[in-house]
Design an enzyme around this catalytic site. Structure first.
Site, short mmCIF file in Angstrom:
data_model
loop_
_atom_site.label_atom_id
_atom_site.label_comp_id
_atom_site.label_asym_id
_atom_site.label_seq_id
_atom_site.Cartn_x
_atom_site.Cartn_y
_atom_site.Cartn_z
N ASP A 678 0.35 -11.39 0.56
CA ASP A 678 -0.30 -10.18 0.10
C ASP A 678 0.70 -9.30 -0.68
OD1 ASP A 678 -2.67 -8.41 0.25
OD2 ASP A 678 -1.23 -7.09 1.28
N LYS A 682 0.70 -8.06 -4.73
CA LYS A 682 0.93 -6.70 -5.23
C LYS A 682 2.02 -6.71 -6.29
CE LYS A 682 -0.52 -4.55 -0.92
NZ LYS A 682 -0.06 -3.99 0.34
#
Ligand code: ADP
Ligand code: ASP
Ligand code: MG
Length: 815
Positions: A678, A682
């Site tokens: 994750d 980003k």
């Protein structure tokens, strides 16, 4: 003496006539002299038109006739004392019988001439005015019903007759000399030609009657009593935020009414203007309100324009061809031909190359215009000097009007921007040389959206309305709705922004309400809504076609993002905290950005990285202001931040992870955080925004966890493996401590290369002192070279994430 005209709604029912009488009585008792002009009861002229047409086809017209009779009878019963009702009943019955004979005649002949139609329509005004005079007689005994058709003389242009001014004025003056002591009730709308055949003055013509009377009798003022607070900045039925104007010049009133502001009939301005008689537009249902005063000179307007109006349906005719170039008198010939055939040209534009002329007419005239063009320019068409005429249909005109527009630059820019932002294509533009009016031709289906958007753009002291469709009602979604609810007054008052939630959906239910959903009851509304279906939801958004429209995605769904492009194409902006779309393939990411830019809408996703922290926006600002990014370093996972910030002293890694899990800082399976995936996504979004064409595989992802932990088949097993790995983590920690460093999992972007890895940083590093679960990002740039720009703060949690979405929402349309 004043002329006081009451429109159809003012005489449409017993209740409204009651108001009319109050208005008249106040005048009467204060010694004011006045003459009354009355329209037909509201809707009656339309019914009569339909009846005439029904009869001309041989169909039964009785039902409509009875309806008209009943409406008048009801008012008699309500408004006249029983002993005085007879004369009124008798006369109305006589009128209705005459009307029946006429309709019967039309029915037998199966033919309806414009002349017969005018005669039929005249009964609307005859009945209402006679009735009003009878009711008034109870208060003013000297009331007199006057059939104005005997005094107003016109040509024989039935349906839209032109007044013979001098003979009319003479007749009116002679009549008034004899009856000036009485309270006169004139029929509006109707007149007669040289042969005493009834004519009418065009729809809305009672206003004209009032002005004709005023000019002939040198009245001091004309009052037009209707059902609105005067002239508003736009049609109140379409633009809810329209507000009433205290004054207008004759020219402004003329332009607004010519372009559709139906509250006054444009020709009425001519006699008033000639004699400089003020016209006051008043509201029968709000009589103490001052209304709008129309005069020659007005005070300076605070807004750049006075108002916006529109003509609902027009057709656009394009004439092109080399035959027009340099040919003096071509357009003169064309337009006199149209005038000869009584085709009203609403507006004209001609390109400077003289290669084309475009003009707007009413759709009913298109066939006639086509035939005329083909026969008059047969030769030019055959020799290809002119091309066949092209007609564009289903269009309408939007006009902005105001004397202030003159010499004020930027007005058309503002108009076009408001339309452009909302994806409204302009088919033609016309600016009168007077500069009192700029008209644009747009598709009919866009008129409501256009009027509202343009109104917002020009009357900016007013609130700008954002129409929001919010999906996802989980933690973030529901927090957002609560924040909007709490902040709405402030936004309205201080920022001039109104956030209207026009739709809410979650995975179970959805609700759409164009008028806006009351946010104190959104849960009840959505629970009572229809079953959720994304496709239907999106189609409804498109169908409603609202101005300043925003789609807010607070879901983690992989489906919602697939609609962003379609939404952009329909000029809907997107605000999302869902990062699936932006972290899919670069091609898809790029396509979304490009589409949004091309359509002039916003695509904001600040919360994709670091929740509410202004990371994406800062990066964008740095880039657009010409700075060059040298390096970005970041910790953009609250969970990982927490874990390493707490992995100090005696505590084991296993214990830290367990604690984070217990506190709800991790996903149900902590490996989803600790895999770094994750975090990596980003970083990828940041890298893409920094201008790098980057895919997931291009990012070097350093592991936090040993393989055995990652491979564990259950969460329990994972924790067992993690416990077994304590020595591995302890070694890392001890090494760090020995070197006076700390462990940090850091994302990095430098020279187009991105990585995420576990590192040791010393006290000089900005990430050394990170605490809690804070996110941190440091931008080293050409300008911030020696001392990087650092943003730090909580990077997770519903409250801050929703706040970030909220900020994005408010920023839509602001740059
Ligand atoms: P009356 O029958 O009293 O003559 P009309 O129906 O002819 O009244 O005109 C009044 C109506 O004009 C209002 O009810 C309103 O809906 C419509 N209208 C359209 N544009 C405007 C505007 N800019 N300001 C006020 N009213 C407008
Ligand atoms: N009754 C006519 C109409 O409806 C005239 C008017 O109302 O002014 O057009
Ligand atoms: Mg009217």
């Amino acid at each position: 003496m004043k002329i006081v005209k009451f429109g159809g709604s003012s005489v449409g029912s017993g209740q409204s006539i009651h108001n009319v009488l109050n208005i008249l009585q106040n005048k009467y008792t204060s010694g004011e002299k006045f003459i009354v002009v009355s329209s037909a009861m509201v809707g009656v002229t339309n019914i009569l038109t339909e009846l005439a047409e029904t009869a001309s086809k041989g169909n039964d017209f009785k039902k409509g006739l009875i309806e008209i009779e009943q409406r008048h009878f009801t008012v008699i019963k309500e408004m006249i004392t029983v002993k005085n009702q007879n004369p009124a009943f008798t006369q109305i019955k006589i009128f209705i019988n005459e009307l029946e004979d006429l309709l019967q005649g039309v029915c037998s002949l199966r033919e309806l001439s414009l002349q017969s139609k005018d005669l039929i329509l005249s009964y609307g005004e005859k009945c209402s005015t006679f009735l009003l005079s009878q009711i008034a007689q109870q208060y003013f005994s000297e009331s007199l019903y006057v059939d104005a058709s005997t005094l107003i003389k016109t040509d024989s242009n039935f349906g839209n007759a032109r007044v013979h001014t001098s003979v009319t004025e003479h007749l009116l003056q002679e009549f008034y000399k004899k009856h000036s002591n009485q309270v006169l009730f004139f029929t509006g709308f109707i007149a007669s030609n040289e042969n005493n055949r009834i004519t009418t003055l065009g729809r809305g013509g009672s206003d004209y009657t009032a002005a004709i009377l005023a000019a002939a009798l040198n009245a001091e003022e004309i009052e037009l009593w209707s059902d609105v607070d005067g002239m508003l900045t736009a049609d109140p039925r379409v633009v809810k935020k329209a507000f009433s104007l205290s004054e207008l010049s004759y020219t402004e009133a003329m332009e607004l009414s010519y372009f559709g502001a139906k509250v006054i009939y444009p020709p009425a301005m001519i006699p008033a203007f000639r004699k400089k008689i003020p016209i006051v537009l008043k509201n029968t249902f709000n009589p103490s309100f001052k209304g709008t005063r129309i005069e020659e000179h007005t005070h300076k307007n605070t807004y750049p324009i006075r108002g916006i109006s529109s003509i609902d349906e027009i057709s656009l005719i394009n004439i092109t061809g080399s035959g027009m170039i340099g040919k003096i008198g071509f357009s003169g010939k064309l337009f006199s031909l149209l005038a000869r055939e009584q085709i009203n040209v609403i507006l004209i534009t001609q390109s400077s190359s003289e290669h084309s002329i475009t003009f707007a007419i009413e759709p009913k005239d298109v066939q006639k215009a086509k035939q005329l063009f083909n026969s008059e320019f047969e030769l030019e068409l055959e020799t290809n000097k002119l091309n066949p005429l092209v007609v564009e249909e289903n269009l309408c005109v939007l006009a902005i009007v105001g004397e202030n527009m003159k010499q004020t630059p930027g007005i058309s820019g503002k108009l076009f921007q408001a339309l452009g932002r909302n994806g409204i294509n302009i088919h033609a533009i016309a600016q009168g040389s007077s500069e009192y009016n700029i008209s644009v031709i747009i598709k009919r289906k866009n008129i409501s959206k256009a009027l509202n958007a343009v109104h917002d753009a020009f009357f900016t002291q007013l609130t700008k309305t954002l129409h929001v469709f919010s999906i996802g009602t989980g933690n973030i979604g529901s927090t957002l709705l609560r924040q909007i609810e709490a902040q709405s007054n402030f936004l309205r008052k201080n920022n001039g922004i109104e956030v209207k939630i026009s739709g809410i959906a979650n995975s179970r239910k959805m609700v759409i309400d164009e008028e806006g959903i009351d946010l104190t009851q959104w849960e009840e509304r959505i629970n009572g809504g229809e079953p959720s279906d994304m496709e239907t939801f999106i189609q409804k958004i498109k169908f409603l076609n609202l101005s300043n429209c925003i789609f807010v995605d607070n879901t983690a769904s992989p489906v919602t993002g697939t609609y962003y492009k379609e939404l952009f194409e329909s000029n809907v902006s997107v605000v999302t905290c869902n990062k699936i779309a932006n972290s899919s393939s670069y091609k898809e990411y790029k396509d979304l950005k490009d589409t949004a830019r091309r359509r002039g809408v916003d695509f904001f996703y600040e919360t994709n990285v670091g929740a509410g922290l202004p990371i994406i926006r800062t990066l964008k600002d740095l880039m657009t202001s010409g700075d060059r990014i040298i390096r970005i370093e970041a910790i953009v996972s609250g969970t990982i931040s927490y874990i390493f910030n707490h992995f100090i002293g005696d505590i084991s890694f296993y214990e830290v992870v367990k604690k984070a899990h217990k506190l709800g800082y991790t996903e149900p399976d902590p490996r989803e955080d600790l895999s770094g995936k994750d975090f990596m996504r980003k970083m990828m979004i940041l890298a893409r925004d920094a201008g790098y064409k980057m895919e997931e595989n291009d990012i070097k992802l350093g592991a936090i966890l040993p393989e055995s932990c990652m491979n564990a088949s259950s969460i329990d097993e994972f924790y067992e493996e993690l416990k077994k790995s304590d020595s591995y983590f302890n070694e890392l920690k001890e090494k760090a401590e020995m070197e006076n460093k700390v462990l940090r999992y850091i994302g990095k972007l430098e020279n187009g290369k991105a990585s995420v890895s576990l590192e040791l940083v010393d006290a000089s590093h900005p990430f050394y002192n990170l605490t809690g679960s804070d996110n941190i990002i440091s931008f080293t740039t050409e300008r911030y070279k020696f001392n990087p720009l650092v943003i730090k703060g909580p990077g997770a949690g519903a409250e801050v994430t929703a706040a970030g979405v909220f900020a994005d929402l408010i920023n839509v349309g602001s740059n």
